[in-house]
Design a protein around this motif. Structure first.
Motif, PDB file in Angstrom:
ATOM      1  N   LEU A  20       0.831  -1.198   0.000  1.00 51.51           N
ATOM      2  CA  LEU A  20       0.000   0.000   0.000  1.00 51.51           C
ATOM      3  C   LEU A  20       0.871   1.256   0.000  1.00 51.51           C
ATOM      4  CD1 LEU A  20      -2.940   1.076   0.265  1.00 51.51           C
ATOM      5  CD2 LEU A  20      -2.583   1.039   2.751  1.00 51.51           C
ATOM      6  N   SER A  21       0.434   2.244  -0.771  1.00 54.97           N
ATOM      7  CA  SER A  21       1.097   3.547  -0.789  1.00 54.97           C
ATOM      8  C   SER A  21       0.025   4.624  -0.667  1.00 54.97           C
ATOM      9  CB  SER A  21       1.881   3.728  -2.100  1.00 54.97           C
ATOM     10  OG  SER A  21       2.513   4.991  -2.141  1.00 54.97           O
ATOM     11  N   VAL A  22       0.111   5.434   0.388  1.00 50.02           N
ATOM     12  CA  VAL A  22      -0.871   6.481   0.648  1.00 50.02           C
ATOM     13  C   VAL A  22      -0.208   7.847   0.439  1.00 50.02           C
ATOM     14  CG1 VAL A  22      -2.438   7.494   2.341  1.00 50.02           C
ATOM     15  CG2 VAL A  22      -2.105   5.015   2.270  1.00 50.02           C
ATOM     16  N   LYS A  23      -0.850   8.690  -0.388  1.00 54.97           N
ATOM     17  CA  LYS A  23      -0.283  10.004  -0.702  1.00 54.97           C
ATOM     18  C   LYS A  23      -1.387  11.056  -0.702  1.00 54.97           C
ATOM     19  CE  LYS A  23       3.120   7.821  -3.767  1.00 54.97           C
ATOM     20  NZ  LYS A  23       3.650   7.742  -5.155  1.00 54.97           N
ATOM     21  N   ASP A  24      -0.959  12.327  -0.681  1.00 53.31           N
ATOM     22  CA  ASP A  24      -1.919  13.408  -0.875  1.00 53.31           C
ATOM     23  C   ASP A  24      -1.984  13.756  -2.363  1.00 53.31           C
ATOM     24  OD1 ASP A  24       0.336  14.903  -1.487  1.00 53.31           O
ATOM     25  OD2 ASP A  24       0.381  15.967   0.429  1.00 53.31           O
ATOM     26  N   ALA A  25      -2.745  14.788  -2.688  1.00 52.31           N
ATOM     27  CA  ALA A  25      -2.944  15.143  -4.101  1.00 52.31           C
ATOM     28  C   ALA A  25      -1.659  15.596  -4.775  1.00 52.31           C
ATOM     29  CB  ALA A  25      -4.014  16.235  -4.215  1.00 52.31           C
ATOM     30  N   MET A  26      -0.667  16.023  -3.986  1.00 52.75           N
ATOM     31  CA  MET A  26       0.603  16.486  -4.535  1.00 52.75           C
ATOM     32  C   MET A  26       1.602  15.342  -4.688  1.00 52.75           C
ATOM     33  SD  MET A  26      -0.033  19.621  -5.038  1.00 52.75           S
ATOM     34  CE  MET A  26       1.603  20.234  -5.413  1.00 52.75           C
ATOM     35  N   GLY A  27       1.211  14.125  -4.282  1.00 55.52           N
ATOM     36  CA  GLY A  27       2.100  12.978  -4.396  1.00 55.52           C
ATOM     37  C   GLY A  27       3.018  12.789  -3.213  1.00 55.52           C
ATOM     38  N   THR A  28       2.762  13.506  -2.105  1.00 56.62           N
ATOM     39  CA  THR A  28       3.577  13.383  -0.902  1.00 56.62           C
ATOM     40  C   THR A  28       3.019  12.275  -0.013  1.00 56.62           C
ATOM     41  OG1 THR A  28       4.065  15.750  -0.981  1.00 56.62           O
ATOM     42  CG2 THR A  28       4.508  14.595   1.104  1.00 56.62           C
TER      43      THR A  28
END
Length: 771
Positions: A20-28
């Motif tokens: 799993l990879s969780v990010k915000d809209a900016m890809g952070t």
């Protein structure tokens, strides 16, 4: 022993990994909170992701999962994710700003049934393991398995899947263990060290062989948040029972270190032959350690070590207690493992592992033992290797592999007949011509190899699985066999119904415990030289059934099965010593029906009710064994039919759990068994049986029907969250078992076989610390 800190790279056969990879809209990357839940497999896992938002959930049983992801200030995410391959699944989640996002909530009811499951397996999750009732030490895991339809107990926690004896295989984190895992044979495992269990008796993958009456997959891998985590469990109860468990796990980057230790003492370890519970002290100590490292994004290595020892006494009957008998037993195990996983591509992964193991068992009898004084010392040393490739391509999920076992067996056994007759009644036990003493000392290599291939194909609402396995076995006999396997499922979406059917061909190797004694020419001379060697069994298993969702919270499972087995394996027990000698019968036919109605979770409630009806008929002659009764040799040439010793016709169980308040819960259990067969029909005078076991035990045996009377128990538990702060908590639980204090006889088998009485009313209390 079972190696409960063993390599977790294989885990359960039908299991995968979610990266799993969780990010915000900016890809952070975001350090989010994640929950995975699957009602069909009793899975519920909560993890705090590290700052980069990346995490691998390992050892997830195949199926649909509700994935919930949350981070303060962002809109939570809720979706269904399907894990259906051994190849790691990469999944990205992007969280949007809370005020600008629409929340889509996926409920757990969407995971109530698995539309692609072709077997009738039953799952036990971490919550059920943690909240299990206190019972006899060393049987926590076995008690949970036996509550599943199709599984029954004989004396001393010996599991019988669908009336099979000596035919249960444990697969602990991917490593198969074929020897008897009951407390009387091997050091037990602590259920607190187990994360999940899958127990099944049909649709068996070709990866598994040899012991296929029932397969119990045990997974100890915990998907923990980064940092240090610990668990401590303290327990005490009736019969001066005390136990403790301590586990620590440290997760840092690509490294995971786990260390556990546990021990117990009790004055009721085995099931005694009388209600008086004479000479029944037991104690245990164990230590495990494991280290795992992700070498790269595609390479993972794990090493582990396990050491366990158990010391216990053999319970006396009334006559033995008067005579001053003292029999002591000891079992020990040391185990080391190394595993390596390699992801070759997006469609293929390889796993490789090896194990070394040393299992010992000893018995001592004092000079006052009666009517026979026995000694035993046996050792089993094995090296094991396994390699497998798994992958997916289009509609196919395939796996091929090989395994090999190279073992060395040493056995020393002896007896001294103290008396040929027993009072009262001066009843003869052994013929005067039977040797008064006997000693055996032997060794033998054990060489076993296998190859397998299997594939699962999904065709819309149809799922088809097929496999083929080849086994070669060389111990006292040299034999081999092919084992085709096939299963299918059809999902009727509109009805919430899954139909399934399976066929399993089995090649079952004889147990190694005391096999050399049974196969010795000197042993056969005790029976006039008449001996038939034990060959591997061959079975044809058939099953058909369905899983039906009833609304959003209730699931109904039902199945009918038929088993036809040649060289049906069983054992011949030496008095109540716990020492048994492998035997086999010409053939057996076992059939039955199993039903389970379950509510995994409905508001504050959860529970189930189950029912099993089975019959098992076997046919003589007998092969193998050590026969000390002068009537037994006639069975070596008989062709009569009889009910198998595990023929428990009707079994019903129920469990209900209620969350009374946010912090307090209660659970109630009930169990009914119709009674096992009584061995033989030529019983000694009643006066002698009363002198041995007591009138209360005899009153629970129906000699006219040659059956033990039905047993019934009720249990109650109360638990509470005493304190909780962030990742730290303290929980308490109190249990009362057999509330009505009913005397339940497990089995009654005359002079030269085991008689066992279940525990009376007992209580236990447990404190669990998480930190």
């Amino acid at each position: 022993m079972m190696g409960l800190a063993a390599a977790t790279l294989w885990a359960q056969t039908d299991s995968g990994e979610l990266r799993l990879s969780v990010k915000d809209a900016m890809g952070t990357g975001l350090a989010a909170k994640v929950e995975l839940a699957n009602q069909a497999t009793s899975t519920r896992q909560n993890v705090d992701l590290p700052a980069d938002g990346n995490y691998s959930f390992k050892n997830l049983p195949f199926g649909f999962y509700r994935l919930q992801v949350s981070h303060e200030g962002f809109a939570p995410s809720s979706e269904l994710v399907e894990v259906r391959s051994a190849v790691p699944l990469a999944h990205d989640v992007t969280l949007g700003v809370q005020s600008l996002s629409t929340v889509v909530n996926v409920t757990e009811s969407a995971t109530l049934i698995d539309p692609n499951r072709t077997d009738s397996a039953k799952y036990i999750g971490s919550e059920e393991l943690q909240n299990r009732p206190s019972g006899t030490p060393g049987r926590g895991l076995l008690d949970l398995v036996v509550n599943q339809p199709g599984w029954t107990f004989e004396a001393n926690g010996v599991l019988h899947p669908r009336e099979s004896e000596y035919d249960t295989q444990f697969v602990v984190n991917g490593f198969p263990v074929y020897d008897n895992r009951s407390p009387a044979f091997a050091p037990p495992a602590d259920a607190d060290d187990v994360e999940s269990v899958k127990a099944y008796t049909s649709g068996i993958p070709a990866e598994y062989g040899q012991k296929l009456g029932g397969v119990i997959e045990v997974n100890t891998q915990r998907n923990s948040s980064p940092g240090f985590h610990g668990t401590a469990v303290l327990q005490g109860g009736s019969f001066a029972t005390m136990s403790s468990f301590l586990s620590g796990q440290y997760v840092a980057g690509k490294n995971t270190l786990t260390v556990t230790g546990e021990g117990f003492v009790t004055d009721r370890y085995l099931d005694p032959p009388t209600s008086d519970n004479f000479t029944n002290h037991g104690s245990n100590a164990s230590f495990t350690g494991a280290f795992e490292r992700d070498l790269t994004a595609t390479d993972r290595l794990r090493v582990s070590f396990d050491h366990r020892e158990t010391w216990f006494q053999v319970p006396d009957d009334l006559l033995q207690q008067i005579a001053g008998q003292r029999q002591d037993r000891k079992s020990g195990a040391n185990e080391g493992q190394i595993s390596y996983q390699k992801v070759f591509s997006n469609g293929m992964v390889g796993t490789f592992g090896s194990m070394i193991r040393d299992v010992t068992a000893d018995l001592w009898s004092n000079p006052l033992s009666t009517p026979i004084s026995a000694t035993q010392n046996r050792d089993y040393r094995e090296g094991y290797f396994k390699a497998a490739l798994a992958g997916h391509h289009g509609r196919n999920e395939w796996k091929v592999g090989t395994e090999a076992r190279f073992a060395h067996i040493e056995e020393q056994f002896g007896y001294n007949i103290i008396t040929y007759r027993l009072d009262p009644g001066n009843v003869r036990i052994f013929d005067r011509g039977f040797p008064a003493t006997y000693a055996f000392n032997g060794t033998s290599p054990d060489r076993e190899q296998a190859v397998f291939a299997q594939d699962t194909i999904r065709l819309g609402d149809f799922t088809v699985s097929g496999g083929l396995r080849f086994d070669h076995y060389a111990l006292l006999v040299d034999d081999s066999g092919w084992s085709p396997r096939a299963s299918a499922a059809y999902h009727v979406k509109k009805l919430g119904l899954v139909l399934h059917a399976s066929y399993d061909r089995t090649f079952g190797t004889p147990p190694f415990e005391n096999l050399l004694v049974s196969g010795s020419p000197a042993t056969s001379a005790l029976n006039g030289g008449f001996y038939l060697p034990i060959h591997p069994s061959r079975g044809n298993y058939y099953e058909g059934g369905f899983t039906q969702s009833l609304g959003s919270h209730v699931r109904l499972d039902a199945s009918y099965f038929l088993r036809k087995v040649s060289n049906f394996l069983d054992d011949d027990l030496l008095l109540n010593t716990g020492v048994s000698f492998p035997i086999s019968f010409h053939s057996a036919t076992i059939r039955g029906t199993e039903v389970k109605l379950e509510i995994p979770k409905w508001g504050r409630f959860a529970g189930y009710v189950s029912y099993s009806n089975t019959t098992g008929v076997a046919q003589y002659p007998i092969s193998g064994g050590l026969f000390l009764d002068d009537t037994d040799p006639a069975l070596l040439a008989s062709t009569d039919h009889f009910w198998v010793s595990q023929d428990q016709r009707n079994t019903a169980r129920a469990w209900v759990h209620a969350q009374v308040t946010k912090r307090v819960w209660t659970a109630w259990t009930a169990s009914y068994s119709s009674g096992l067969p009584v061995e033989g029909d030529n019983f000694p005078p009643t006066a002698l049986l009363v002198a041995q076991y007591g009138q209360s035990v005899l009153s629970r045996v129906n000699f006219d029907r040659s059956r033990v009377n039905p047993s019934f128990t009720i249990g109650a538990s109360v638990g509470a969250d005493l304190w909780k702060h962030e990742k730290r908590s303290v929980k308490a639980q109190v249990d009362v078992l057999n509330l009505t204090d009913r005397l339940n006889v497990i089995n009654f088998a005359g002079l030269l076989s085991g008689t066992a009485v279940a525990a009376p009313r007992s209580a236990g209390a447990r404190l669990r610390f998480e930190f």
